[in-house]
Design an enzyme around this catalytic site. Sequence first.
Site: not given
Ligand code: ARG
Length: 469
Positions: A31, A118, A163-164, A285, A291, A293, A298, A333
Site C-alpha cells: 500500500s 492494526n 419549479t420544474h 474553444s 465560445k 465555456n 461542469e 485509503k
Molecule cells: N497497510 C495496512 C492497512 O492499510 C496496515 C495494517 C496491516 N495490518 C496487518 N495485520 N497486516 O490496512
Amino acid sequence: MTEQPASTANQMWGGRFAAGPDAIMEAINASIGFDQRLYAQDIRGSRAHAAMLAAQGIISTSDADAIGEGLLTVLSEIEKGGFPFSTALEDIHMNVESRLKEIIGEPAGRLHTARSRNDQVATDFRLWVRDQCDATIDGLDALIRAALGQAEKGADWVMPGFTHLQTAQPVTWGHHMMAYVEMFGRDLSRFRDARKRMNESPLGAAALAGTGFPIDRHATAAALGFDRPMANSLDAVSDRDFALEYLSSAAICAVHLSRLAEELVIWSSAQFRFVTMSDRFSTGSSIMPQKKNPDAAELIRAKIGRILGAAVALFVVMKGLPLAYSKDMQEDKEQVFDAADNLMIALAAMTGMLSDLTANRDRLEAAAGSGFSTATDLADWLVREAGLPFRDAHHVTGTLVAMAEKSGVDLPELTLEQMQSVNPAITADIFNVLGVHNSVASRMSYGGTAPAQVRAQIARWNEMLGEKA
Ligand code: ARG
C-alpha cells in the site's frame, strides 16, 4: 514459484517464513504507493507512543529519546522529497520503522512494543481524516462567505424563481444565493459533527485484544489531540465508520456543489444570460472563437460521480467483514484520498467562480416579469380583496393568463376592462400586485423571498461567521 532463500523473507515479520513473497503477492499487498500520504500522522503517532512507553517504564528514556529524534529525521527526509519508499516494506508503517532502524539501530526495534499495525493504521487514518475535516470546514467557510457576498450585493434584485425549470414566482437573487448558504452551512455542520465523533484514539488497542503491557492510552490520546481513547479494542481496529461518515458528508456536499454548478451552466448560456462568468474561471474553444465555456462549473458538477463512487466503494468493502481487522480495510485509503482531493478542488473552484461572478441585474429583472410570474399574486389578491375562495381565484387567474397569452402580452399589460370582463370584482388596485418588486416585497413570511427577510438572514449569517472568526 520456486522456493527462495530465507534471506528474502520480510524483515519486519519474516521470522516464520522461509521464502519471500511472489512478485504478484508483493504487488497486491503493498500500500506504500498511496499510504505514504500518511507519513506525518504515522510519525506523530509513533512519537506519542514511544514517549508513553518510556513514561510507563516499558522502554528506557534513552531509547525513547533516540526513537523520537530518529523519527524527526525520517520526517524531514520524507519532506525533502525523494525518500526511497520500498514496496517490499509494504506500507508507510514499515517503511518508516525500517528507515528508523537504519538511523538509530537497535532501539528502533522497541518502538512496536504494545502496538500493532492494526491500531497504528487506524490511528494514522483517523488523524488524516480529522485534518481533512478541518480543511473542508475552512473551504466551506470561504465558499459560504462568497455566496453571502453575492446575496448582499443583490438582496433585492428580482429574478424568476422556478419549479420544474418553468417560471414559477419572482424571487430575489439574494434569496437564491442564501439557499446555497443554508445548504453549505449544513454541510459544514456535518463535517463538524463527524470530526467530533471520530476524535477518539484507537492507539493501544494493539492487534485487537489490547495488550498486557501497562500502557497509558489516555496519555497517547491526549498527546494526539483526541478527546479520549476508544473504549473497545475490537471496535478500535476494525471500524471505518469515521471514513464512511466523512465520505457521506463529502457526497452530500458534492451534490450541493453540483446543483449550483448546473445552475451556473444554465444561467451563463446565451439563452439565459443571467450571469457572466469571469475570464479567470472560463475557457475558450479551439474552433469556435465566440465560445466562453463554463468548464469549471461542469467539472464541479461531475465531481459527485467519483466522490459518491468512493463512498459506495468503501461501504461495500466494509459490509460483511467479520471483526476485527481484515486486509480488505487497506482499500479504505485510496477512496478517501481521491474524494478529499476532488472535494477540496471543487470547493476552491466554486468559491473562486462565485466571488468573480457578475449577476446581470437587468436581464434577471426582465426575465422575472415574463412567463406570467405574478399570476399567484393576482389570485392571492382576489382571495384577499374580493373574498373569492382560492380555488375560484385560481380559475379566474387562469382565464386571465390565457387571455394575456392569446394577446401576446404579460399580465400587467391587460386592461382593467379586460380583467373585469372575467371577474367584475377586480379594481385598479390589482396592478399594485402585478409588478415583480411588489410581488417579492409582499413575501414577508419567515424565510420568504422579500428583501427584508433576505437581509435578516444575511445579518444572521454574518453574525454567526463573525462570532466564529
Ligand atoms: N497497510 C495496512 C492497512 O492499510 C496496515 C495494517 C496491516 N495490518 C496487518 N495485520 N497486516 O490496512
